[in-house]
Design an enzyme around this catalytic site. Structure first.
Site, mmCIF file in Angstrom:
data_model
loop_
_atom_site.group_PDB
_atom_site.id
_atom_site.type_symbol
_atom_site.label_atom_id
_atom_site.label_comp_id
_atom_site.label_asym_id
_atom_site.label_seq_id
_atom_site.Cartn_x
_atom_site.Cartn_y
_atom_site.Cartn_z
ATOM 1 N N PHE A 111 42.020 49.160 33.502
ATOM 2 C CA PHE A 111 43.284 49.755 33.003
ATOM 3 C C PHE A 111 44.609 49.093 33.265
ATOM 4 O O PHE A 111 45.374 49.522 32.312
ATOM 5 C CB PHE A 111 43.160 51.334 33.465
ATOM 6 C CG PHE A 111 43.961 51.676 34.594
ATOM 7 C CD1 PHE A 111 43.140 51.644 35.811
ATOM 8 C CD2 PHE A 111 45.140 51.981 34.538
ATOM 9 C CE1 PHE A 111 43.970 52.127 37.132
ATOM 10 C CE2 PHE A 111 46.016 52.299 35.883
ATOM 11 C CZ PHE A 111 45.354 52.400 37.102
ATOM 12 N N LYS A 112 44.630 48.569 34.328
ATOM 13 C CA LYS A 112 45.975 47.873 34.606
ATOM 14 C C LYS A 112 46.579 47.207 33.588
ATOM 15 O O LYS A 112 47.759 47.089 33.334
ATOM 16 C CB LYS A 112 46.028 47.393 35.983
ATOM 17 C CG LYS A 112 45.909 48.391 37.166
ATOM 18 C CD LYS A 112 45.710 48.017 38.331
ATOM 19 C CE LYS A 112 45.599 49.001 39.302
ATOM 20 N NZ LYS A 112 44.465 49.634 39.971
ATOM 21 N N ASP A 113 45.720 46.521 32.931
ATOM 22 C CA ASP A 113 46.097 45.419 31.584
ATOM 23 C C ASP A 113 47.053 46.497 30.575
ATOM 24 O O ASP A 113 47.972 45.948 30.137
ATOM 25 C CB ASP A 113 44.888 45.172 30.945
ATOM 26 C CG ASP A 113 44.119 44.026 31.533
ATOM 27 O OD1 ASP A 113 44.932 43.290 32.517
ATOM 28 O OD2 ASP A 113 43.173 43.871 31.400
ATOM 29 N N LEU A 116 50.367 46.567 32.200
ATOM 30 C CA LEU A 116 51.033 45.220 32.544
ATOM 31 C C LEU A 116 51.269 44.065 31.240
ATOM 32 O O LEU A 116 52.150 43.609 31.354
ATOM 33 C CB LEU A 116 50.377 44.618 33.802
ATOM 34 C CG LEU A 116 50.568 45.295 35.140
ATOM 35 C CD1 LEU A 116 49.329 45.012 36.062
ATOM 36 C CD2 LEU A 116 51.853 45.051 35.525
#
Ligand SMILES: *Cc1c(COP(=O)(O)O)cnc(C)c1O
Length: 466
Positions: A111-113, A116
């Site tokens: 999920f960090k995409d 970011l």
């Protein structure tokens, strides 16, 4: 919109300033000076928008004048155009009550995409307006590192140093970081835990000598812009399930309290959230804090869900600040006590405020494995270990019968395929978009887990202020 520090004494900044600063100079975290609020009619009007358009609408009040609506929309379209699913964060139905919000369709499978990819574009945009080059230093339990590196590799005027705990990230996670050979990317394998690495990063941000020489910024979830981008998918999911007319609950696999804090922000903005369920593994400082008020650091136990192997949840500070009457002086004293004794007690206002919206659950290795098997045998879904912990919390939560529960699917199961295979016998294959990950050259530097080793390396390789 102005941003204030949770510890009350750092300068107030605008959105661009808060994005580039990361951590506040007084050791606190930036939060908006007030929560923008949408009316029920405005939220209803968001139904059916493409994800990038919804993102622009939800984020614009936080961005203020730093980006025009047209420019912000260009950036959200560029960031989310790189996702492998047209809906960006699609929902999957598991049974009559349980849904998965698939947040892993970005380039590095977690999920960090979602945040970011956008943050990399914000950095580029704001740095092009002038000022010193940026030195990003971050600690990762695996997923932040790869997502951040993907987002800034090869970009102008940014150098990134990413610390990971040596031997404690999965092979896919490590390779997603160490096979990026762009010259502005520096991977550091640290002898120690994630918390040790994180403590070194915080120390560097507060080191006057290093700050004189370099302009530091953060890409972990202490950076406000990341949390802001994550607020969007709470709106997207709830709208799909009938909000604002219908209330929805979310179960969130939690480590640094960033993702679930974004849910809190969505609620403060007017999204009718029935409950936010904080799911932890055996590293359960948040579960203890939310059930008994005792926020005390234990030792980290490595698990099959390494991105949740955290015993100090940085973003919890943002919640304590908001629930404690936004008194930076008082919070500063509370946090100083915690930093000294590694323990603190929540105030009554903080406990009562938290219990109005949050509940929590703790999953051990058996709970996780059983839930992985349940998802596979009953729903024909292979989930990753972090998601399984969220799903365990969702399935054991005490909620009104008509409330749908959305579990945030925070990683693609292939990212943790050894653990998935151990529990289910199924080995998920890597999606085509990661390509020849296992054939590519790796590059990283092993360092002692000491501040001197890490700050020395950064000082030698970073681009100093003009
Ligand atoms: C980072 C991460 C988490 C924890 O998210 P926080 O924002 O730190 O609470 C959970 N699951 C996965 C797969 C992650 O990468």
């Amino acid at each position: 919109m102005e941003y204030v520090s949770t510890r009350g004494s750092a300068a107030t900044l605008d959105f661009a300033g808060a994005t580039l600063a990361g951590l506040a100079s007084d050791g606190g975290l930036y939060v908006p000076s007030e929560w923008p609020r949408f009316s029920e009619a405005e939220i209803a009007g968001f139904a059916g928008l493409p994800y990038a358009d919804l993102a622009q609408k939800v984020m614009q009040p936080f961005v203020g004048d730093c980006l025009s609506p047209a420019r912000l929309l260009e950036l959200t379209r560029e960031a989310y155009g790189r996702f492998a699913h047209a809906a960006v964060t699609p929902l999957t139905q598991l049974d009559e009550r349980n849904w998965l919000l698939e947040l892993f369709h970005g380039p590095t499978l977690a999920f960090k995409d979602v945040a970011l990819q956008l943050l990399g574009l914000f950095f580029e945009e704001f740095l092009a307006r002038g000022g010193d080059p940026l030195t990003i230093v971050g600690a990762t339990s695996g997923d932040t590192g790869s997502a951040a590196i993907d987002a800034v590799a090869g970009r102008d005027r940014v150098e990134i140093f990413m610390l990971h705990p040596s031997g404690r990230v999965s092979d896919v996670q490590r390779r997603q970081m160490t096979t990026v050979l762009a010259p502005n990317v520096h991977n550091l394998a640290i002898d120690g835990s994630f918390d040790d690495a994180q403590a070194m990063v915080k120390r560097m941000f507060n080191d006057p000598d290093m700050n004189r020489r370099f302009r530091f910024s953060a890409v972990n979830s202490i950076n406000w812009a990341r949390l802001m981008a994550q607020v969007v998918y709470y709106f997207a999911a709830a709208l799909q399930l009938g909000a604002p007319q219908r209330r929805v609950a979310f179960a969130v696999p939690t480590g640094n309290f960033g993702d679930v804090f974004a849910g809190y922000v969505a609620a403060r903005m007017g999204l009718p959230i029935e409950r936010l369920i904080v799911a932890t593994n055996v590293n359960d400082i948040l579960h203890r804090a939310l059930t008994t008020g005792d926020y005390s650091q234990g030792t980290v136990t490595p698990t099959a869900a390494p991105s949740m192997d955290i015993q100090v949840s940085s973003n919890f500070e943002r919640l304590l600040f908001d629930l404690g009457g936004r008194d930076g002086g008082a919070l500063s004293r509370q946090m100083a006590g915690f930093e000294q004794t590694k323990a603190m007690q929540l105030t009554n206002a903080q406990r009562e405020g938290a219990s109005a919206l949050f509940s929590s659950a703790r999953a051990d290795a058996d709970d996780m494995a059983r839930t992985l098997r349940w998802a596979w045998s009953e729903c024909a879904e292979i989930v990753d270990p972090h998601t399984a912990i969220g799903l365990h919390a969702a399935r054991t939560a005490d909620l009104p019968a008509d409330v749908p529960v959305v579990t945030l699917a925070t990683a693609h199961p292939a990212k943790f395929r050894d653990a998935v295979e151990r529990s289910t016998g199924q080995r998920p294959s890597l999606p085509a978009r990661v390509g020849d990950l296992f054939d590519r050259e790796e590059r990283y530097t092993e360092l002692d887990g000491t501040y001197e080793a890490v700050s020395g390396f950064v000082a030698e390789h970073a681009v100093p202020r003009a």
